[in-house]
Design a protein around this motif. Structure first.
Motif, PDB file in Angstrom:
ATOM      1  N   VAL A 195       0.884  -1.169   0.000  1.00 48.85           N
ATOM      2  CA  VAL A 195       0.000   0.000   0.000  1.00 48.85           C
ATOM      3  C   VAL A 195       0.919   1.216   0.000  1.00 48.85           C
ATOM      4  CG1 VAL A 195      -1.655   1.358   1.316  1.00 48.85           C
ATOM      5  CG2 VAL A 195      -1.904  -1.136   1.209  1.00 48.85           C
ATOM      6  N   PHE A 196       0.928   1.941  -1.109  1.00 50.33           N
ATOM      7  CA  PHE A 196       1.836   3.069  -1.254  1.00 50.33           C
ATOM      8  C   PHE A 196       1.180   4.344  -0.731  1.00 50.33           C
ATOM      9  CE2 PHE A 196       3.185   0.135  -4.668  1.00 50.33           C
ATOM     10  CZ  PHE A 196       4.494  -0.066  -4.248  1.00 50.33           C
ATOM     11  N   VAL A 197       1.891   5.022   0.153  1.00 51.23           N
ATOM     12  CA  VAL A 197       1.367   6.214   0.817  1.00 51.23           C
ATOM     13  C   VAL A 197       2.255   7.404   0.461  1.00 51.23           C
ATOM     14  CG1 VAL A 197       0.852   7.278   3.043  1.00 51.23           C
ATOM     15  CG2 VAL A 197       0.451   4.819   2.706  1.00 51.23           C
ATOM     16  N   GLY A 198       1.670   8.407  -0.183  1.00 46.88           N
ATOM     17  CA  GLY A 198       2.424   9.581  -0.601  1.00 46.88           C
ATOM     18  C   GLY A 198       2.848  10.447   0.572  1.00 46.88           C
ATOM     19  N   GLN A 245      -2.386   4.534  -7.035  1.00 44.00           N
ATOM     20  CA  GLN A 245      -1.569   3.474  -6.436  1.00 44.00           C
ATOM     21  C   GLN A 245      -2.447   2.379  -5.842  1.00 44.00           C
ATOM     22  OE1 GLN A 245       1.439   3.628  -7.127  1.00 44.00           O
ATOM     23  NE2 GLN A 245       1.740   5.787  -7.607  1.00 44.00           N
ATOM     24  N   ALA A 246      -3.587   2.785  -5.269  1.00 44.45           N
ATOM     25  CA  ALA A 246      -4.496   1.788  -4.701  1.00 44.45           C
ATOM     26  C   ALA A 246      -5.038   0.864  -5.784  1.00 44.45           C
ATOM     27  CB  ALA A 246      -5.645   2.478  -3.964  1.00 44.45           C
ATOM     28  N   LEU A 247      -5.272   1.415  -6.976  1.00 44.72           N
ATOM     29  CA  LEU A 247      -5.775   0.611  -8.084  1.00 44.72           C
ATOM     30  C   LEU A 247      -4.699  -0.269  -8.689  1.00 44.72           C
ATOM     31  CD1 LEU A 247      -8.129   3.093 -10.000  1.00 44.72           C
ATOM     32  CD2 LEU A 247      -8.800   0.974  -8.853  1.00 44.72           C
ATOM     33  N   SER A 248      -3.588   0.349  -9.126  1.00 46.29           N
ATOM     34  CA  SER A 248      -2.574  -0.401  -9.865  1.00 46.29           C
ATOM     35  C   SER A 248      -1.555  -1.078  -8.959  1.00 46.29           C
ATOM     36  CB  SER A 248      -1.844   0.531 -10.839  1.00 46.29           C
ATOM     37  OG  SER A 248      -1.211   1.600 -10.141  1.00 46.29           O
ATOM     38  N   GLY A 249      -1.207  -0.431  -7.844  1.00 41.75           N
ATOM     39  CA  GLY A 249      -0.166  -0.980  -6.980  1.00 41.75           C
ATOM     40  C   GLY A 249      -0.670  -1.895  -5.892  1.00 41.75           C
ATOM     41  N   THR A 250      -1.974  -1.832  -5.601  1.00 44.51           N
ATOM     42  CA  THR A 250      -2.540  -2.681  -4.557  1.00 44.51           C
ATOM     43  C   THR A 250      -3.581  -3.641  -5.121  1.00 44.51           C
ATOM     44  OG1 THR A 250      -2.152  -0.973  -2.867  1.00 44.51           O
ATOM     45  CG2 THR A 250      -3.718  -2.708  -2.326  1.00 44.51           C
ATOM     46  N   LEU A 251      -4.683  -3.096  -5.632  1.00 45.82           N
ATOM     47  CA  LEU A 251      -5.777  -3.950  -6.110  1.00 45.82           C
ATOM     48  C   LEU A 251      -5.330  -4.870  -7.245  1.00 45.82           C
ATOM     49  CD1 LEU A 251      -8.781  -4.752  -6.069  1.00 45.82           C
ATOM     50  CD2 LEU A 251      -9.192  -2.894  -7.708  1.00 45.82           C
ATOM     51  N   VAL A 304      -5.228  -8.896  -7.281  1.00 49.87           N
ATOM     52  CA  VAL A 304      -6.165  -9.637  -8.136  1.00 49.87           C
ATOM     53  C   VAL A 304      -5.428 -10.446  -9.197  1.00 49.87           C
ATOM     54  CG1 VAL A 304      -7.988  -9.373  -9.864  1.00 49.87           C
ATOM     55  CG2 VAL A 304      -8.074  -8.050  -7.743  1.00 49.87           C
ATOM     56  N   ALA A 305      -4.379  -9.876  -9.786  1.00 48.72           N
ATOM     57  CA  ALA A 305      -3.663 -10.533 -10.881  1.00 48.72           C
ATOM     58  C   ALA A 305      -2.503 -11.400 -10.405  1.00 48.72           C
ATOM     59  CB  ALA A 305      -3.163  -9.479 -11.869  1.00 48.72           C
ATOM     60  N   ASP A 306      -2.318 -11.539  -9.087  1.00 50.21           N
ATOM     61  CA  ASP A 306      -1.210 -12.339  -8.544  1.00 50.21           C
ATOM     62  C   ASP A 306       0.135 -11.879  -9.103  1.00 50.21           C
ATOM     63  OD1 ASP A 306      -2.493 -14.042  -6.714  1.00 50.21           O
ATOM     64  OD2 ASP A 306      -3.158 -15.383  -8.305  1.00 50.21           O
ATOM     65  N   ILE A 307       0.369 -10.572  -9.017  1.00 52.71           N
ATOM     66  CA  ILE A 307       1.629  -9.991  -9.461  1.00 52.71           C
ATOM     67  C   ILE A 307       2.575  -9.924  -8.263  1.00 52.71           C
ATOM     68  CG2 ILE A 307       2.722  -7.912 -10.396  1.00 52.71           C
ATOM     69  CD1 ILE A 307       0.035  -7.303 -11.759  1.00 52.71           C
ATOM     70  N   PRO A 308       3.804 -10.421  -8.379  1.00 50.13           N
ATOM     71  CA  PRO A 308       4.713 -10.371  -7.235  1.00 50.13           C
ATOM     72  C   PRO A 308       5.172  -8.953  -6.935  1.00 50.13           C
ATOM     73  CG  PRO A 308       5.872 -11.174  -9.174  1.00 50.13           C
ATOM     74  CD  PRO A 308       4.421 -11.074  -9.550  1.00 50.13           C
ATOM     75  N   TRP A 309       5.300  -8.663  -5.665  1.00 58.21           N
ATOM     76  CA  TRP A 309       5.887  -7.394  -5.211  1.00 58.21           C
ATOM     77  C   TRP A 309       7.257  -7.716  -4.625  1.00 58.21           C
ATOM     78  CZ3 TRP A 309       5.421  -5.498   0.309  1.00 58.21           C
ATOM     79  CH2 TRP A 309       6.136  -4.291   0.475  1.00 58.21           C
ATOM     80  N   GLY A 310       8.296  -7.106  -5.182  1.00 55.40           N
ATOM     81  CA  GLY A 310       9.661  -7.412  -4.773  1.00 55.40           C
ATOM     82  C   GLY A 310       9.984  -7.056  -3.343  1.00 55.40           C
ATOM     83  N   GLY A 311       9.120  -6.297  -2.684  1.00 51.79           N
ATOM     84  CA  GLY A 311       9.381  -5.922  -1.300  1.00 51.79           C
ATOM     85  C   GLY A 311       9.107  -7.015  -0.304  1.00 51.79           C
ATOM     86  N   ALA A 312       8.323  -8.025  -0.696  1.00 50.61           N
ATOM     87  CA  ALA A 312       8.000  -9.125   0.222  1.00 50.61           C
ATOM     88  C   ALA A 312       7.534 -10.320  -0.596  1.00 50.61           C
ATOM     89  CB  ALA A 312       6.927  -8.705   1.231  1.00 50.61           C
ATOM     90  N   VAL A 313       8.472 -11.120  -1.039  1.00 55.25           N
ATOM     91  CA  VAL A 313       8.151 -12.276  -1.875  1.00 55.25           C
ATOM     92  C   VAL A 313       9.050 -13.439  -1.470  1.00 55.25           C
ATOM     93  CG1 VAL A 313       9.759 -11.566  -3.705  1.00 55.25           C
ATOM     94  CG2 VAL A 313       7.846 -13.055  -4.259  1.00 55.25           C
ATOM     95  N   MET A 314       8.525 -14.659  -1.561  1.00 55.74           N
ATOM     96  CA  MET A 314       9.299 -15.857  -1.242  1.00 55.74           C
ATOM     97  C   MET A 314       9.094 -16.885  -2.343  1.00 55.74           C
ATOM     98  SD  MET A 314       9.263 -18.308   2.164  1.00 55.74           S
ATOM     99  CE  MET A 314      10.159 -17.109   3.180  1.00 55.74           C
ATOM    100  N   ALA A 344     -11.404  -2.585   1.798  1.00 53.97           N
ATOM    101  CA  ALA A 344     -11.063  -3.989   1.568  1.00 53.97           C
ATOM    102  C   ALA A 344      -9.624  -4.289   1.945  1.00 53.97           C
ATOM    103  CB  ALA A 344     -11.312  -4.348   0.100  1.00 53.97           C
ATOM    104  N   PHE A 345      -8.730  -3.318   1.771  1.00 49.64           N
ATOM    105  CA  PHE A 345      -7.317  -3.536   2.074  1.00 49.64           C
ATOM    106  C   PHE A 345      -6.882  -2.848   3.370  1.00 49.64           C
ATOM    107  CE2 PHE A 345      -7.544  -4.422  -2.466  1.00 49.64           C
ATOM    108  CZ  PHE A 345      -6.813  -5.598  -2.547  1.00 49.64           C
ATOM    109  N   GLY A 346      -7.834  -2.386   4.139  1.00 52.23           N
ATOM    110  CA  GLY A 346      -7.520  -1.790   5.433  1.00 52.23           C
ATOM    111  C   GLY A 346      -6.769  -0.477   5.340  1.00 52.23           C
ATOM    112  N   ILE A 347      -6.986   0.272   4.257  1.00 56.23           N
ATOM    113  CA  ILE A 347      -6.309   1.555   4.078  1.00 56.23           C
ATOM    114  C   ILE A 347      -7.136   2.637   4.760  1.00 56.23           C
ATOM    115  CG2 ILE A 347      -5.343   3.191   2.425  1.00 56.23           C
ATOM    116  CD1 ILE A 347      -5.358   0.911   0.359  1.00 56.23           C
ATOM    117  N   ARG A 348      -6.606   3.211   5.783  1.00 60.07           N
ATOM    118  CA  ARG A 348      -7.335   4.247   6.519  1.00 60.07           C
ATOM    119  C   ARG A 348      -6.743   5.617   6.181  1.00 60.07           C
ATOM    120  NH1 ARG A 348      -7.013  -0.270   9.703  1.00 60.07           N
ATOM    121  NH2 ARG A 348      -9.002  -1.036  10.545  1.00 60.07           N
ATOM    122  N   ARG A 349      -7.117   6.109   5.008  1.00 59.12           N
ATOM    123  CA  ARG A 349      -6.611   7.378   4.513  1.00 59.12           C
ATOM    124  C   ARG A 349      -7.768   8.172   3.908  1.00 59.12           C
ATOM    125  NH1 ARG A 349      -1.632   9.552   5.020  1.00 59.12           N
ATOM    126  NH2 ARG A 349      -1.432   9.993   2.795  1.00 59.12           N
TER     127      ARG A 349
END
Length: 306
Positions: free
Chosen positions: A116-119, A131-137, A141-151, A255-260
């Motif tokens: 969840v990217f926060v400006g 960012q909520a659409l492309s970087g989170t949702l 949904v598309a099972d795209i890996p995020w390099g910040g936390a992947v195994m 849905a993603f617990g973003i409180r902004r």
């Protein structure tokens, strides 16, 4: 219960920080942490030396790739274990972070968490719905890996040598990983602060757009087409679209617990989406991590300046 499999955690960083200490606290005796820096950092080396199962990896300056891709490649080459976790140093790692990924891998195979990217500046905050659409949702949904936390494990890559060779010729580590490994992206989110100035937020916009352009040409075309249609509808029917976009973005945030509060900018961001995308496509240079890159094609990267 599956037998325990030791893990090598690859963590690119410019200096020892809280994230490094958080990961160290989660290592089992057989695990290892690879702290990857561009050059020899005495302060980092001293801290790493105090941890029995941590090592400093000096990646050197990137040539023909991003500093992040270069660091990840160096870390993977230095790693002793077959099971690999990638991490970034710009978010909080709770005490169960590594164990959670480990358990999820046993259940799903290769796994990734969701960012969840926060400006951190007014423009970055304004653009948070994108960012909520492309970087989170879409990542979820598309099972795209995020390099910040992947195994994943080395065998999951298929051809590790080819992957590492290509990693040293591109910008996006996770963009390339998506072409080699099928991951399950978890709904578990991590808050990542980005930006800090209007310029940094614009540079991020260019980088994110170029990642999609170079790794999913049809995706960027589809996104631009949909954005064009929705923008036209928003201009023709402003009040209904104001309500619809705001409520829809509020639902995504929930849905993603973003409180902004930034879901409220969904409508004006929609109006700006096509110009922002065209701006990101028109510019092939951007600054990331203190370096300017020219990214002409997936494997055509020039480090312009530092």
């Amino acid at each position: 219960m599956a037998d325990y499999v030791p893990t090598s955690v690859v963590l690119p960083t410019t200096g020892w920080n809280g994230a490094c200490a958080e990961v160290v606290a989660q290592l089992r005796e057989e695990d290892e942490l690879l702290v990857v820096c561009d050059d020899e950092n005495e302060a980092v080396a001293d801290r790493v030396a105090d941890v029995s199962n941590a090592r400093l990896v000096v990646a050197g300056d990137p040539e023909g790739c991003s500093g992040k891709a270069n660091a990840v490649a160096a870390g993977m080459e230095a790693a002793e274990h077959d099971r690999i976790a990638w991490s970034d140093d710009d978010y909080h790692h709770p005490p169960d972070w590594l164990e959670g990924l480990r358990q999820d891998y046993e259940e799903h195979g290769p796994v990734s968490e969701t960012p969840v990217f926060v400006g951190q500046d007014p423009l970055g905050a304004f653009l948070e719905p994108t960012q909520a659409l492309s970087g989170t949702l879409m990542v979820y949904v598309a099972d795209i890996p995020w390099g910040g936390a992947v195994m994943f494990e080395r065998d999951d890559l298929g051809d590790e040598d080819a992957f590492l060779e290509e990693l040293r010729r591109t910008v996006s580590d996770d963009g390339l990983l998506s072409e080699y490994v099928d991951v399950t992206t978890l709904g578990r989110t991590r808050r990542v602060e980005i930006g800090g100035s209007a310029r940094e937020s614009l540079e991020n916009q260019v980088r994110f757009t170029q990642i999609v352009r170079n790794h999913d040409v049809r995706g960027i075309a589809l996104m631009t087409g949909i954005a064009t249609v929705l923008t036209a509808v928003a201009v023709l029917f402003p009040l209904p679209m104001l309500a619809l976009t705001t409520l829809s973005m509020a639902a995504i945030y929930a849905a993603f617990g973003i409180r902004r509060w930034t879901f409220l900018t969904a409508y004006p961001v929609l109006l700006a989406s096509v110009p922002l995308t065209l701006y990101g496509l028109a510019r092939h240079t951007f600054v990331w991590g203190g370096r300017r890159y020219r990214w002409e094609d997936k494997f055509d990267v020039t480090v312009v300046s530092e």
